[in-house]
Every structure is written in C-alpha cells, then in structure tokens.
Design a protein around this motif. Structure first.
Motif, PDB file in Angstrom:
ATOM      1  N   ARG A  34       0.636  -1.136   0.076  1.00  0.00           N
ATOM      2  CA  ARG A  34      -0.201  -0.087  -0.089  1.00  0.00           C
ATOM      3  C   ARG A  34       0.658   1.208  -0.001  1.00  0.00           C
ATOM      4  NH1 ARG A  34      -4.375   1.284  -1.432  1.00  0.00           N
ATOM      5  NH2 ARG A  34      -5.075   2.332   0.406  1.00  0.00           N
ATOM      6  N   SER A  35       1.967   1.196   0.681  1.00  0.00           N
ATOM      7  CA  SER A  35       2.810   2.339   0.767  1.00  0.00           C
ATOM      8  C   SER A  35       3.406   2.670  -0.635  1.00  0.00           C
ATOM      9  CB  SER A  35       4.024   2.129   1.584  1.00  0.00           C
ATOM     10  OG  SER A  35       3.299   1.982   3.204  1.00  0.00           O
ATOM     11  N   THR A  39      -3.087  -0.424  -4.925  1.00  0.00           N
ATOM     12  CA  THR A  39      -4.527  -0.706  -4.334  1.00  0.00           C
ATOM     13  C   THR A  39      -4.946  -1.909  -3.573  1.00  0.00           C
ATOM     14  OG1 THR A  39      -5.570  -1.689  -6.556  1.00  0.00           O
ATOM     15  CG2 THR A  39      -5.160   1.150  -6.291  1.00  0.00           C
ATOM     16  N   PHE A  40      -5.966  -1.882  -2.843  1.00  0.00           N
ATOM     17  CA  PHE A  40      -6.201  -3.037  -2.471  1.00  0.00           C
ATOM     18  C   PHE A  40      -6.828  -4.206  -3.490  1.00  0.00           C
ATOM     19  CE2 PHE A  40      -7.122   0.010   1.521  1.00  0.00           C
ATOM     20  CZ  PHE A  40      -6.357  -1.051   2.126  1.00  0.00           C
ATOM     21  N   GLU A  41      -7.306  -3.759  -4.512  1.00  0.00           N
ATOM     22  CA  GLU A  41      -7.813  -4.586  -5.458  1.00  0.00           C
ATOM     23  C   GLU A  41      -6.649  -5.092  -6.165  1.00  0.00           C
ATOM     24  OE1 GLU A  41      -9.951  -7.039  -7.593  1.00  0.00           O
ATOM     25  OE2 GLU A  41     -10.946  -5.623  -5.920  1.00  0.00           O
ATOM     26  N   GLU A  42      -5.418  -4.247  -6.424  1.00  0.00           N
ATOM     27  CA  GLU A  42      -4.275  -5.225  -6.981  1.00  0.00           C
ATOM     28  C   GLU A  42      -3.571  -5.983  -6.052  1.00  0.00           C
ATOM     29  OE1 GLU A  42      -2.766  -1.253  -9.728  1.00  0.00           O
ATOM     30  OE2 GLU A  42      -2.416  -1.517  -7.717  1.00  0.00           O
ATOM     31  N   LEU A  46      -2.970 -10.046  -6.630  1.00  0.00           N
ATOM     32  CA  LEU A  46      -1.427 -10.625  -6.215  1.00  0.00           C
ATOM     33  C   LEU A  46      -1.714 -11.982  -5.430  1.00  0.00           C
ATOM     34  CD1 LEU A  46       0.667  -7.437  -5.753  1.00  0.00           C
ATOM     35  CD2 LEU A  46       0.854  -9.056  -7.651  1.00  0.00           C
ATOM     36  N   CYS A  47      -2.750 -11.914  -4.503  1.00  0.00           N
ATOM     37  CA  CYS A  47      -3.039 -13.038  -3.659  1.00  0.00           C
ATOM     38  C   CYS A  47      -3.460 -14.139  -4.516  1.00  0.00           C
ATOM     39  CB  CYS A  47      -4.043 -12.527  -2.456  1.00  0.00           C
ATOM     40  SG  CYS A  47      -3.466 -11.694  -1.258  1.00  0.00           S
ATOM     41  N   LYS A  48      -4.266 -13.722  -5.695  1.00  0.00           N
ATOM     42  CA  LYS A  48      -4.735 -15.030  -6.411  1.00  0.00           C
ATOM     43  C   LYS A  48      -3.639 -15.336  -7.423  1.00  0.00           C
ATOM     44  CE  LYS A  48      -8.929 -14.009  -8.269  1.00  0.00           C
ATOM     45  NZ  LYS A  48      -9.893 -13.064  -9.051  1.00  0.00           N
ATOM     46  N   THR A  49      -3.204 -14.623  -7.984  1.00  0.00           N
ATOM     47  CA  THR A  49      -2.098 -14.839  -9.144  1.00  0.00           C
ATOM     48  C   THR A  49      -0.634 -15.283  -8.598  1.00  0.00           C
ATOM     49  OG1 THR A  49      -1.443 -12.490  -9.632  1.00  0.00           O
ATOM     50  CG2 THR A  49      -3.458 -13.649 -10.761  1.00  0.00           C
ATOM     51  N   GLU A  50      -0.305 -14.667  -7.448  1.00  0.00           N
ATOM     52  CA  GLU A  50       1.021 -15.236  -7.262  1.00  0.00           C
ATOM     53  C   GLU A  50       1.421 -15.522  -5.694  1.00  0.00           C
ATOM     54  OE1 GLU A  50       3.708 -11.582  -7.860  1.00  0.00           O
ATOM     55  OE2 GLU A  50       2.776 -10.958  -9.564  1.00  0.00           O
ATOM     56  N   ASN A  51       0.150 -15.568  -5.292  1.00  0.00           N
ATOM     57  CA  ASN A  51       0.067 -16.218  -3.779  1.00  0.00           C
ATOM     58  C   ASN A  51       1.225 -15.463  -2.766  1.00  0.00           C
ATOM     59  OD1 ASN A  51      -1.064 -18.121  -1.743  1.00  0.00           O
ATOM     60  ND2 ASN A  51       0.624 -19.421  -2.412  1.00  0.00           N
ATOM     61  N   ILE A  52       0.967 -14.381  -2.878  1.00  0.00           N
ATOM     62  CA  ILE A  52       2.084 -13.485  -2.157  1.00  0.00           C
ATOM     63  C   ILE A  52       1.948 -13.586  -0.622  1.00  0.00           C
ATOM     64  CG2 ILE A  52       2.179 -11.553  -3.586  1.00  0.00           C
ATOM     65  CD1 ILE A  52       0.053 -10.055  -2.010  1.00  0.00           C
ATOM     66  N   PHE A  53       0.783 -14.323  -0.245  1.00  0.00           N
ATOM     67  CA  PHE A  53       0.768 -14.447   1.445  1.00  0.00           C
ATOM     68  C   PHE A  53       1.207 -16.191   1.903  1.00  0.00           C
ATOM     69  CE2 PHE A  53      -2.639 -11.169   2.199  1.00  0.00           C
ATOM     70  CZ  PHE A  53      -1.852 -10.179   2.245  1.00  0.00           C
ATOM     71  N   LYS A  73      -7.609  -1.462   6.797  1.00  0.00           N
ATOM     72  CA  LYS A  73      -8.747  -0.199   6.747  1.00  0.00           C
ATOM     73  C   LYS A  73      -9.152   0.269   7.944  1.00  0.00           C
ATOM     74  CE  LYS A  73     -10.231  -1.713   1.875  1.00  0.00           C
ATOM     75  NZ  LYS A  73     -11.468  -2.099   1.231  1.00  0.00           N
ATOM     76  N   ALA A  74      -9.207  -0.692   8.860  1.00  0.00           N
ATOM     77  CA  ALA A  74      -9.918  -0.028  10.190  1.00  0.00           C
ATOM     78  C   ALA A  74      -8.869   1.082  10.750  1.00  0.00           C
ATOM     79  CB  ALA A  74      -9.667  -1.299  11.357  1.00  0.00           C
TER      80      ALA A  74
END
Length: 207
Positions: A34-35, A39-42, A46-53, A73-74
C-alpha cells in the motif's frame, strides 16, 4: 472489571477470530505494498495470481487477504509511514491495534482484562480470566449466549496466540506473563490524534 466507554466505532461482537491468525508478516507485506501505491484490488489480485501470502489454498489466501485488509482499513492509511519507519516491536503493536479496532470483542478483552491486570500490578493472566470474561459477555449479549463451548475455546486459544505473537505475553502453559508494551512516541501520538486513545490505555495499562 471496568467496561470500556470509547470513541471508536463499536461493532457487533463476532466470533470471526476463530478462523483467523495474527498474520503479522501478511499485515506488514500488505502495508508495504500500500505504501508503494498498490490498491487493495491489485493486492487482492496478487494474492490470487502470485500467492503473495504463501497460503496453502486459494480459499485460505482469500480469507487471509480479507481479514488483513479489514484490519488495515480499520486504521486508515495515515499510519503507513510510522509503521514502515518503526521497528518490528512497533509494527507488531500496530498489527495488534488494528485487530483491536476491527474486532470489538477482542478489544474488550484486552481493555477489560489485560489492561486491568497491568493496572493492579498482577502482570499475568490465566484461562480462568478468559472464561470469566466470556461468561460475563454471554450474560450481556444474547448473540454470544448462543455460542458453543467449542467456539469459545477457539477464541480463547486465538486471543492468547495474538497477544503472544504481538510480544505482549509469554507462552506459559497455565499462567501467562504480561509484558507491558512500551509504545513508540510517534505511534502513541498517532493513536491519540486518530481518536484511538483507548487503544493506548489498553496497551499501556493505564486508567
């Protein structure tokens, strides 16, 4: 047990934490992205395509993303610079603070139990403290009254894990020592300036 009267938005009590972890590395990675302008959507993509987590399944990746994103977001986005410039201890406390803002029941546990322990100089807590806290809340909240012992057990285990991984307690089997956090001045000032003074009180053990 002192009830919390705070200016933060109070959400309906939730047992969602039964499925969640502390996810510090994921929190830190997402704040970093984010820094850098993502964007959150991007990040979601990345979570879906590159499994960054590094999640074991796509479903777990989405669960992790949704939970971590809700925590970030909180707090809003103005904490990013302070977080990125902080040491690991400060970053873990930010992650814990985000969980507390996002999960009112967890916040109440830290504020009403852990904070109170620090105030009276006990500096340790046990499973019985969790049991009493949940029983008290079940008497106050009709929704919670219907939660099973299995759900309460999972919440207990996860709450203990959150505090341990945030560096606020040790990992004692029967009794857990509480290590009163020392808030970095920039973090404390940011929390106060953003109407989160109750978080400062909860983590610092003050009235």
């Amino acid at each position: 047990m002192e009830r919390c009267i705070c200016t933060m938005e109070r959400k309906e009590y939730s047992a969602g934490a039964t499925k969640h972890s502390f996810w510090f590395m994921e929190f830190r990675n997402e704040v970093k992205l984010r820094s850098e302008g993502k964007t959150f959507e991007e990040i979601r993509e990345l979570c879906k395509t590159e499994n960054i987590f590094a999640s074991v399944t796509p479903e777990r990746a989405l669960l992790t993303y949704n939970a971590v994103t809700a925590r970030i977001k909180a707090l809003g986005d103005s904490f990013y610079p302070i977080f990125m410039n902080g040491d690991v201890a400060t970053q873990k406390l930010f992650a814990l603070a985000a969980m507390m803002v996002n999960d009112t029941l967890f916040f109440d546990f830290v504020y009403e139990v852990i904070r109170e322990k620090m105030i009276i100089g006990s500096n340790e807590y046990t499973q019985s403290d969790l049991n009493i806290f949940f029983k008290d809340k079940q008497l106050q909240c009709e929704k919670m009254a219907g939660w099973s012992e299995t759900t309460l057990g999972k919440l207990s285990r996860n709450y203990k894990t959150y505090l341990y991984e945030a560096g606020v307690t040790d990992k004692g089997k029967d009794v857990r020592k509480i290590y009163k956090p020392i808030l970095e001045p920039d973090m404390e000032r940011w929390l106060i300036d953003n109407d989160m003074k109750q978080i400062v009180k909860a983590l610092s053990g003050v009235r």
